[in-house]
Design a protein around this motif. Structure first.
Motif, PDB file in Angstrom:
ATOM      1  N   THR A 172      26.110   6.096  27.750  1.00  0.00           N
ATOM      2  CA  THR A 172      25.086   5.766  28.128  1.00  0.00           C
ATOM      3  C   THR A 172      24.454   6.802  29.497  1.00  0.00           C
ATOM      4  OG1 THR A 172      25.751   4.313  30.208  1.00  0.00           O
ATOM      5  CG2 THR A 172      25.368   3.213  27.803  1.00  0.00           C
ATOM      6  N   ASP A 173      23.258   6.789  29.798  1.00  0.00           N
ATOM      7  CA  ASP A 173      22.934   7.449  31.176  1.00  0.00           C
ATOM      8  C   ASP A 173      22.943   6.695  31.914  1.00  0.00           C
ATOM      9  OD1 ASP A 173      21.440   8.502  33.043  1.00  0.00           O
ATOM     10  OD2 ASP A 173      19.857   9.086  31.748  1.00  0.00           O
ATOM     11  N   PRO A 174      23.839   6.770  33.222  1.00  0.00           N
ATOM     12  CA  PRO A 174      24.212   6.110  34.340  1.00  0.00           C
ATOM     13  C   PRO A 174      22.887   5.590  35.181  1.00  0.00           C
ATOM     14  CG  PRO A 174      25.624   8.271  34.521  1.00  0.00           C
ATOM     15  CD  PRO A 174      24.658   8.368  33.377  1.00  0.00           C
ATOM     16  N   ASN A 175      21.686   6.478  34.865  1.00  0.00           N
ATOM     17  CA  ASN A 175      20.690   6.068  35.500  1.00  0.00           C
ATOM     18  C   ASN A 175      19.850   4.944  34.933  1.00  0.00           C
ATOM     19  OD1 ASN A 175      20.778   7.885  37.733  1.00  0.00           O
ATOM     20  ND2 ASN A 175      20.019   9.560  36.508  1.00  0.00           N
ATOM     21  N   ALA A 176      20.104   4.568  33.664  1.00  0.00           N
ATOM     22  CA  ALA A 176      19.517   3.581  32.778  1.00  0.00           C
ATOM     23  C   ALA A 176      20.385   2.296  32.381  1.00  0.00           C
ATOM     24  CB  ALA A 176      19.244   4.171  31.424  1.00  0.00           C
ATOM     25  N   THR A 177      21.552   2.243  33.089  1.00  0.00           N
ATOM     26  CA  THR A 177      22.739   1.551  32.905  1.00  0.00           C
ATOM     27  C   THR A 177      22.658   0.341  33.712  1.00  0.00           C
ATOM     28  OG1 THR A 177      24.124   3.080  31.877  1.00  0.00           O
ATOM     29  CG2 THR A 177      25.299   1.011  32.584  1.00  0.00           C
ATOM     30  N   VAL A 178      22.385  -0.816  33.256  1.00  0.00           N
ATOM     31  CA  VAL A 178      21.993  -2.043  34.267  1.00  0.00           C
ATOM     32  C   VAL A 178      23.323  -3.123  34.701  1.00  0.00           C
ATOM     33  CG1 VAL A 178      20.897  -4.258  34.403  1.00  0.00           C
ATOM     34  CG2 VAL A 178      19.585  -2.370  33.409  1.00  0.00           C
ATOM     35  N   ALA A 179      24.184  -3.172  33.516  1.00  0.00           N
ATOM     36  CA  ALA A 179      25.297  -4.145  33.744  1.00  0.00           C
ATOM     37  C   ALA A 179      26.263  -3.950  32.283  1.00  0.00           C
ATOM     38  CB  ALA A 179      24.767  -5.436  33.599  1.00  0.00           C
ATOM     39  N   TRP A 180      27.649  -4.383  32.700  1.00  0.00           N
ATOM     40  CA  TRP A 180      28.338  -4.458  31.464  1.00  0.00           C
ATOM     41  C   TRP A 180      29.381  -5.492  31.744  1.00  0.00           C
ATOM     42  CZ3 TRP A 180      27.833  -0.494  35.047  1.00  0.00           C
ATOM     43  CH2 TRP A 180      28.945  -0.154  36.018  1.00  0.00           C
ATOM     44  N   SER A 181      30.017  -6.036  30.562  1.00  0.00           N
ATOM     45  CA  SER A 181      31.050  -6.956  30.810  1.00  0.00           C
ATOM     46  C   SER A 181      32.201  -6.484  31.586  1.00  0.00           C
ATOM     47  CB  SER A 181      31.452  -7.546  29.427  1.00  0.00           C
ATOM     48  OG  SER A 181      31.670  -6.167  28.334  1.00  0.00           O
ATOM     49  N   GLY A 182      32.829  -7.633  32.133  1.00  0.00           N
ATOM     50  CA  GLY A 182      33.917  -7.258  32.958  1.00  0.00           C
ATOM     51  C   GLY A 182      35.395  -6.738  32.364  1.00  0.00           C
ATOM     52  N   GLY A 183      35.420  -6.894  31.472  1.00  0.00           N
ATOM     53  CA  GLY A 183      36.683  -6.226  30.622  1.00  0.00           C
ATOM     54  C   GLY A 183      36.388  -4.743  30.448  1.00  0.00           C
ATOM     55  N   VAL A 216      27.395  -3.698  26.812  1.00  0.00           N
ATOM     56  CA  VAL A 216      26.909  -2.917  28.114  1.00  0.00           C
ATOM     57  C   VAL A 216      25.323  -3.038  27.989  1.00  0.00           C
ATOM     58  CG1 VAL A 216      26.709  -0.714  26.781  1.00  0.00           C
ATOM     59  CG2 VAL A 216      26.660  -0.578  29.155  1.00  0.00           C
ATOM     60  N   VAL A 217      24.586  -3.208  29.155  1.00  0.00           N
ATOM     61  CA  VAL A 217      23.034  -3.407  29.088  1.00  0.00           C
ATOM     62  C   VAL A 217      22.391  -2.289  29.576  1.00  0.00           C
ATOM     63  CG1 VAL A 217      21.065  -5.099  29.994  1.00  0.00           C
ATOM     64  CG2 VAL A 217      23.569  -5.881  29.583  1.00  0.00           C
ATOM     65  N   VAL A 218      21.602  -1.505  29.027  1.00  0.00           N
ATOM     66  CA  VAL A 218      20.732  -0.435  29.387  1.00  0.00           C
ATOM     67  C   VAL A 218      19.304  -0.907  29.407  1.00  0.00           C
ATOM     68  CG1 VAL A 218      22.330   1.010  28.389  1.00  0.00           C
ATOM     69  CG2 VAL A 218      20.583   0.400  27.059  1.00  0.00           C
ATOM     70  N   GLN A 219      18.490  -0.032  29.964  1.00  0.00           N
ATOM     71  CA  GLN A 219      16.832  -0.214  30.353  1.00  0.00           C
ATOM     72  C   GLN A 219      16.298   0.885  29.715  1.00  0.00           C
ATOM     73  OE1 GLN A 219      16.198  -0.897  34.370  1.00  0.00           O
ATOM     74  NE2 GLN A 219      17.072   1.066  35.068  1.00  0.00           N
ATOM     75  N   PRO A 220      15.019   0.922  29.380  1.00  0.00           N
ATOM     76  CA  PRO A 220      14.072   2.103  29.027  1.00  0.00           C
ATOM     77  C   PRO A 220      13.692   2.854  30.204  1.00  0.00           C
ATOM     78  CG  PRO A 220      13.067   0.093  28.408  1.00  0.00           C
ATOM     79  CD  PRO A 220      14.334  -0.446  29.209  1.00  0.00           C
ATOM     80  N   PHE A 221      14.380   3.135  31.129  1.00  0.00           N
ATOM     81  CA  PHE A 221      13.826   3.893  32.190  1.00  0.00           C
ATOM     82  C   PHE A 221      15.063   4.418  33.044  1.00  0.00           C
ATOM     83  CE2 PHE A 221      12.412   3.742  36.745  1.00  0.00           C
ATOM     84  CZ  PHE A 221      11.169   3.977  36.778  1.00  0.00           C
ATOM     85  N   GLU A 222      14.982   5.418  33.762  1.00  0.00           N
ATOM     86  CA  GLU A 222      15.775   6.122  34.568  1.00  0.00           C
ATOM     87  C   GLU A 222      15.503   5.876  36.007  1.00  0.00           C
ATOM     88  OE1 GLU A 222      17.001   9.981  33.241  1.00  0.00           O
ATOM     89  OE2 GLU A 222      15.992   9.613  31.308  1.00  0.00           O
ATOM     90  N   GLU A 223      16.656   5.036  36.828  1.00  0.00           N
ATOM     91  CA  GLU A 223      16.273   5.133  38.129  1.00  0.00           C
ATOM     92  C   GLU A 223      17.208   6.206  38.896  1.00  0.00           C
ATOM     93  OE1 GLU A 223      16.137   1.130  39.871  1.00  0.00           O
ATOM     94  OE2 GLU A 223      17.064   0.410  38.134  1.00  0.00           O
TER      95      GLU A 223
END
Length: 232
Positions: A172-183, A216-223
């Motif tokens: 994933t692009d780090p700028n578009a990565t929102v969350a991921w599971s704890g494991g 892993v949760v991503v968004q269609p946007f880069e912060e």
């Protein structure tokens, strides 16, 4: 003719009690917190409240020296606010879409900029991304949340959850990565050949590589959090 009247506008947009509990999505971009006790929210997220609610910034030693030092080292600018009392609290973050998650003993990592609110029953800790610390401009850090309780995260537009399976890593692009599971523990990899395809092309393309089993949760946007390190 009631169309476009003030009465019609009020009726169409009026707050509605949906009976959904502590966290209630008043709209997709506005969270109602039916407060009777305490809750943590992102600083600056409050847009309105009613009732007897005391709203204060977290104390410098609120969570101990360890977290204070980590916050300083990560250069993180997202402070927390503590709301205490009884009433209705409305929070939002720049019109981003809000998702509510009810942790039942699980853990999840959330990008610090995308954490909107959570119950005090949830334990949390800031995790530093040391490998790329020199490339940060202040903002890319994550928070590990664990336990039982409600939390709210935000994303630009609709989030997409990708399932990570053994032997089938997700990048994933780090700028578009929102969350991921704890494991899952992301690894940071670079690929100069992909710099024009991944991210903003600030020299090397930094990617997050997720291996194992989880999501892993991503968004269609880069912060954008990276400082521009290239010249020309």
């Amino acid at each position: 003719m009631n169309r476009y009247s003030i009465q019609e506008f009020v009726e169409k947009t009026e707050q509605q009690d949906k009976g959904q509990g502590l966290f209630e999505l008043e709209t997709e971009r506005l969270l109602e917190i039916n407060l009777n006790g305490q809750v943590w929210t992102k600083a600056g997220a409050m847009v309105s409240y009613r009732g007897q609610i005391k709203y204060e910034r977290e104390g410098i030693l609120e969570h101990g020296l360890g977290k204070m030092f980590k916050k300083a080292l990560t250069g993180e600018g997202t402070a927390l606010m503590k709301a205490t009392g009884a009433g209705k609290l409305y929070v939002a973050d720049q019109g981003k879409k809000i998702s509510i998650i009810n942790l039942q003993g699980e853990s999840i990592f959330v990008n610090g900029n995308d954490l909107l609110a959570f119950e005090p029953s949830i334990t949390w800790d800031i995790k530093m991304m040391r490998k790329i610390a020199g490339m940060l401009s202040g903002g890319l850090f994550n928070v590990r949340l664990e336990g039982r309780g409600m939390l709210a995260i935000t994303s630009h537009y609709e989030p997409l959850t990708l399932i990570v399976k053994p032997g089938d890593p997700v990048y994933t692009d780090p700028n578009a990565t929102v969350a991921w599971s704890g494991g899952l523990t992301p690894e940071f990899v670079t690929d100069i050949s992909l710099k024009t395809l991944f991210g903003r092309g600030s020299g090397e393309s930094i990617q997050m590589k997720f291996e194992g089993e989880g999501f892993v949760v991503v968004q269609p946007f880069e912060e954008v959090y990276y400082s521009q390190t290239t010249s020309g």
